[in-house]
Enzyme design. Structure first.
Site, PDB file in Angstrom:
ATOM      1  N   LYS A 139       0.847  -1.186   0.000  1.00  8.89           N
ATOM      2  CA  LYS A 139       0.000   0.000   0.000  1.00  8.89           C
ATOM      3  C   LYS A 139       0.892   1.248   0.000  1.00  8.89           C
ATOM      4  O   LYS A 139       2.040   1.152   0.449  1.00  8.89           O
ATOM      5  CB  LYS A 139      -0.925  -0.021   1.205  1.00  8.89           C
ATOM      6  CG  LYS A 139      -0.224   0.344   2.526  1.00  8.89           C
ATOM      7  CD  LYS A 139      -1.204   0.648   3.601  1.00  8.89           C
ATOM      8  CE  LYS A 139      -0.548   1.481   4.677  1.00  8.89           C
ATOM      9  NZ  LYS A 139      -1.336   1.767   5.831  1.00  8.89           N
ATOM     10  N   GLU A 207      -3.721   4.247  17.152  1.00  6.75           N
ATOM     11  CA  GLU A 207      -2.263   4.314  17.320  1.00  6.75           C
ATOM     12  C   GLU A 207      -1.941   5.409  18.330  1.00  6.75           C
ATOM     13  O   GLU A 207      -2.648   6.421  18.384  1.00  6.75           O
ATOM     14  CB  GLU A 207      -1.590   4.678  15.994  1.00  6.75           C
ATOM     15  CG  GLU A 207      -1.804   3.663  14.902  1.00  6.75           C
ATOM     16  CD  GLU A 207      -1.189   4.141  13.585  1.00  6.75           C
ATOM     17  OE1 GLU A 207      -0.127   3.624  13.228  1.00  6.75           O
ATOM     18  OE2 GLU A 207      -1.772   5.010  12.934  1.00  6.75           O
ATOM     19  N   HIS A 231      -7.098  -1.305   5.426  1.00  8.69           N
ATOM     20  CA  HIS A 231      -7.174  -2.178   6.600  1.00  8.69           C
ATOM     21  C   HIS A 231      -8.591  -2.280   7.187  1.00  8.69           C
ATOM     22  O   HIS A 231      -9.093  -3.375   7.432  1.00  8.69           O
ATOM     23  CB  HIS A 231      -6.237  -1.686   7.707  1.00  8.69           C
ATOM     24  CG  HIS A 231      -4.821  -1.493   7.252  1.00  8.69           C
ATOM     25  ND1 HIS A 231      -4.177  -2.397   6.454  1.00  8.69           N
ATOM     26  CD2 HIS A 231      -3.932  -0.508   7.492  1.00  8.69           C
ATOM     27  CE1 HIS A 231      -2.948  -1.969   6.219  1.00  8.69           C
ATOM     28  NE2 HIS A 231      -2.769  -0.823   6.837  1.00  8.69           N
TER      29      HIS A 231
HETATM   30  P1  NAP Z   1      11.691   3.972   2.481  1.00  7.29           P
HETATM   31  O1  NAP Z   1      12.243   3.738   3.834  1.00  7.29           O
HETATM   32  O2  NAP Z   1      11.650   5.359   1.922  1.00  7.29           O
HETATM   33  O3  NAP Z   1      12.528   3.057   1.477  1.00  7.29           O
HETATM   34  C1  NAP Z   1      12.450   3.158   0.082  1.00  7.29           C
HETATM   35  C2  NAP Z   1      13.414   2.175  -0.544  1.00  7.29           C
HETATM   36  O4  NAP Z   1      13.321   2.265  -1.965  1.00  7.29           O
HETATM   37  C3  NAP Z   1      14.877   2.449  -0.196  1.00  7.29           C
HETATM   38  O5  NAP Z   1      15.552   1.212  -0.081  1.00  7.29           O
HETATM   39  C4  NAP Z   1      15.368   3.208  -1.421  1.00  7.29           C
HETATM   40  O6  NAP Z   1      16.764   3.105  -1.496  1.00  7.29           O
HETATM   41  C5  NAP Z   1      14.616   2.460  -2.523  1.00  7.29           C
HETATM   42  N1  NAP Z   1      14.460   3.223  -3.755  1.00  7.29           N
HETATM   43  C6  NAP Z   1      13.991   4.489  -3.880  1.00  7.29           C
HETATM   44  N2  NAP Z   1      13.995   4.862  -5.172  1.00  7.29           N
HETATM   45  C7  NAP Z   1      14.486   3.811  -5.881  1.00  7.29           C
HETATM   46  C8  NAP Z   1      14.733   3.589  -7.255  1.00  7.29           C
HETATM   47  N3  NAP Z   1      14.517   4.528  -8.192  1.00  7.29           N
HETATM   48  N4  NAP Z   1      15.223   2.380  -7.642  1.00  7.29           N
HETATM   49  C9  NAP Z   1      15.472   1.407  -6.715  1.00  7.29           C
HETATM   50  N5  NAP Z   1      15.243   1.568  -5.400  1.00  7.29           N
HETATM   51  C10 NAP Z   1      14.769   2.752  -4.986  1.00  7.29           C
HETATM   52  O7  NAP Z   1      10.213   3.403   2.334  1.00  7.29           O
HETATM   53  P2  NAP Z   1       9.505   2.288   3.244  1.00  7.29           P
HETATM   54  O8  NAP Z   1       8.960   2.945   4.462  1.00  7.29           O
HETATM   55  O9  NAP Z   1      10.403   1.126   3.401  1.00  7.29           O
HETATM   56  O10 NAP Z   1       8.227   1.915   2.360  1.00  7.29           O
HETATM   57  C11 NAP Z   1       8.313   1.095   1.204  1.00  7.29           C
HETATM   58  C12 NAP Z   1       6.899   0.839   0.681  1.00  7.29           C
HETATM   59  O11 NAP Z   1       6.148   0.156   1.664  1.00  7.29           O
HETATM   60  C13 NAP Z   1       6.095   2.099   0.361  1.00  7.29           C
HETATM   61  O12 NAP Z   1       5.230   1.818  -0.704  1.00  7.29           O
HETATM   62  C14 NAP Z   1       5.292   2.334   1.631  1.00  7.29           C
HETATM   63  O13 NAP Z   1       4.112   3.058   1.387  1.00  7.29           O
HETATM   64  C15 NAP Z   1       4.986   0.904   1.999  1.00  7.29           C
HETATM   65  N6  NAP Z   1       4.706   0.712   3.434  1.00  7.29           N
HETATM   66  C16 NAP Z   1       5.655   0.982   4.358  1.00  7.29           C
HETATM   67  C17 NAP Z   1       5.374   0.777   5.711  1.00  7.29           C
HETATM   68  C18 NAP Z   1       6.412   1.017   6.773  1.00  7.29           C
HETATM   69  O14 NAP Z   1       6.128   0.704   7.939  1.00  7.29           O
HETATM   70  N7  NAP Z   1       7.564   1.523   6.450  1.00  7.29           N
HETATM   71  C19 NAP Z   1       4.117   0.294   6.093  1.00  7.29           C
HETATM   72  C20 NAP Z   1       3.177   0.019   5.111  1.00  7.29           C
HETATM   73  C21 NAP Z   1       3.487   0.225   3.784  1.00  7.29           C
HETATM   74  P3  NAP Z   1      17.648   4.148  -2.389  1.00  7.29           P
HETATM   75  O15 NAP Z   1      17.201   5.522  -2.033  1.00  7.29           O
HETATM   76  O16 NAP Z   1      19.073   3.839  -2.050  1.00  7.29           O
HETATM   77  O17 NAP Z   1      17.349   3.807  -3.814  1.00  7.29           O
END
Ligand code: NAP
Length: 481
Positions: A139, A207, A231
């Site tokens: 999501k 939360e 959710h």
């Molecule tokens: P994040 O911490 O910002 O991580 C993003 C990741 O994507 C990093 O590893 C980044 O590394 C990589 N990335 C960004 N641009 C890229 C590109 N052009 N090519 C390849 N890799 C790239 O985000 P996150 O919180 O982990 O969330 C990831 C996804 O899960 C999102 O869709 C978010 O909405 C969803 N989500 C997250 C959570 C949570 O708890 N975090 C919960 C529910 C859903 P680089 O910058 O080095 O490329």
């Protein structure tokens, strides 16, 4: 398993620890490979070190488990790759082909949805979307119906629907699966599971945290898009759906879709009466002073809601006239997710006035913390001195009942992806049906010209959310009351 976004928050905090725990339990063979991908240049050793730290934090206090981390790290690989550029993709494709196409390949898109389209197109361009491939998308799937359709079209142009795993981690929670067991493996509940016996249902996902580091994303989303569209509506579907003919993925998803289609519209005509949105102001939370949303955001104004309460109705024979009250918010007094099924009052009391009034039964399904089920029943208070009625819970904490730790939802869901079991993942038409119901609420809010009501951090949202349920003669469930 390739994790695009393998250095991100979700990968480090949830996905890799979940894979590690399944590995430690012997469910991931040592010949498997987990490949982290992100743009950042770093060596495999550096990546392993970073993952080791994240796993160390995740299993802190469990020395035996921590001892397995080095074995798990051997499964890991890392590739610096940009989803939006071709450089490096040939090598990556070669690596994937060397691994052998008879293997199941999972591409987990744990990146911003903005690059899902690029990623899928490149997976096709480099021949990685064959029948052995599965793609997992996180999501938010869009911010409205139109953008969700665009993502679904782009992913659907590369992968068959059977290869697409749209994850909603709430569906991987033990209690949600237990709802299936409770409803469909017991004769007790299903005959009562309808408007004749159920007065109303409450679903709360509360939360204590604020928007933390996600303020930038959150301010474009808000609680309705971030929590209700996925959710809370998925939980509502699990409660309200008809018994599926089997646990086959399409049998379950067909029934959930019918519920989404049966939701009565909320739009300009009734949004003011049926919805409440709020935004937290400075107050107290987590045992200390807490700033307001605008301070967290670093802006002077925002119309984004951090709290929503709404009254939904499922228009079909089973549920006619049974409200489903949903609420979710940030900086509330407790971190709790629960479904409360409130049964109707008994038709007639045979007890004398001094015995007390029988309280209607409640079934409380707690998703967190302390997953479990409580069935509130009336009983006689022990001892002589007349018959006094009291309400007591039959209380089943899953941890106590089974003596095993409850696995994180991602553990179950990641293995389901490998097994090819789509039952707990959302089908395209479900996601779109949910947006079709949500979009008119967003439009009604936008056209109302009103801003979210303020609520003090550490309280249960704006007082209007209490009025939403109390004007119907009901109250929000409080486990302590
Ligand atoms: P994040 O911490 O910002 O991580 C993003 C990741 O994507 C990093 O590893 C980044 O590394 C990589 N990335 C960004 N641009 C890229 C590109 N052009 N090519 C390849 N890799 C790239 O985000 P996150 O919180 O982990 O969330 C990831 C996804 O899960 C999102 O869709 C978010 O909405 C969803 N989500 C997250 C959570 C949570 O708890 N975090 C919960 C529910 C859903 P680089 O910058 O080095 O490329």
């Amino acid at each position: 398993m390739v994790i695009f976004g393998g250095t991100g928050d979700l990968a480090m905090r949830k996905l890799l620890p979940a894979l590690f725990r399944r590995f430690a339990d012997g469910q991931i063979p040592a010949a498997s490979r987990i490949i982290g991908v992100a743009r950042e240049e770093q060596s495999l050793d550096d990546y392993r070190e970073r993952v080791a730290r994240a796993l160390g934090d995740a299993v802190a206090g469990d020395g035996e488990l921590a001892g397995r981390i080095p074995d798990f790290l051997r499964l890991l690989d890392y590739r610096p790759l940009d989803a939006t550029r071709d450089a490096g993709w040939n090598d990556f494709a070669e690596l994937m082909h060397v691994q052998g196409s008879e293997r199941i390949r999972v591409f987990y898109l744990s990146t911003s949805p903005r690059i899902f389209v690029d990623l899928c197109q490149r997976l096709r361009q480099y021949g990685l979307n064959d029948a052995s491939a599965r793609v997992v998308i996180e999501k938010p799937i869009g911010h409205d119906l139109e953008s969700a359709c665009a993502i679904n079209d782009a992913v659907g142009a590369v992968f068959e629907e059977q290869q697409i795993f749209r994850i909603d981690h709430y569906l991987g929670k033990e209690t949600v699966q237990n709802l299936l067991a409770l409803r469909f493996a017991n004769a007790l509940f299903e005959p009562l599971w309808n408007a004749a016996h159920i007065d109303h249902v409450q679903i709360t996902v509360a939360e204590t945290v604020g928007v933390e580091q996600r303020a930038g994303y959150y301010d474009h989303a808000g609680a309705l898009r971030d929590m209700v569209q996925n959710h809370l509506l998925q939980l509502l579907c699990m409660v309200a759906m008809e018994p599926p003919s089997s646990l086959d993925s399409d049998a379950v998803r067909d029934e959930k879709l019918k519920v989404l289609h049966a939701l009565q519209p909320i739009n300009d005509d009734n949004a003011e009466r049926l919805t409440v949105r709020g935004q937290y102001r400075a107050g107290a939370a987590n045992g200390g002073a807490a700033p307001g949303y605008l301070e967290d955001l670093g802006q002077n104004s925002s119309d984004t809601e951090t709290f929503v309460a709404l009254k939904a109705e499922v228009g079909n024979w089973r549920w006619a006239g049974v409200p489903f009250y949903l609420r979710t918010g940030k900086r509330l007094p407790a971190r709790v997710s629960e479904i409360v099924v409130n049964f109707r009052a008994i038709p007639y009391s045979i007890f004398a006035e001094g015995s007390g009034t029988p309280t209607p039964n409640k079934l409380v399904l707690r998703l967190q913390p302390d997953e479990g089920v409580k069935l509130w029943l009336m009983a006689k208070y022990p001892g002589p001195g007349g018959l006094r009625l009291t309400c007591v819970p039959l209380d089943m904490s899953f941890a106590d009942a089974f003596g095993v730790a409850q696995p994180d939802a991602y553990e179950r869901l990641l293995l389901d992806v490998v097994r090819g079991n789509l039952t707990l993942f959302m089908r395209r038409d479900e996601v779109e049906a949910a947006w079709r119901w949500i979009d008119p609420i967003l439009a009604a809010w936008a056209s109302s010209g009103e801003t979210p009501r303020g609520y003090t951090a550490g309280t249960w949202g704006p007082s209007a959310s209490v009025a939403l349920i109390e004007r119907d003669g009901r109250t929000w469930h409080d486990d302590d009351s």
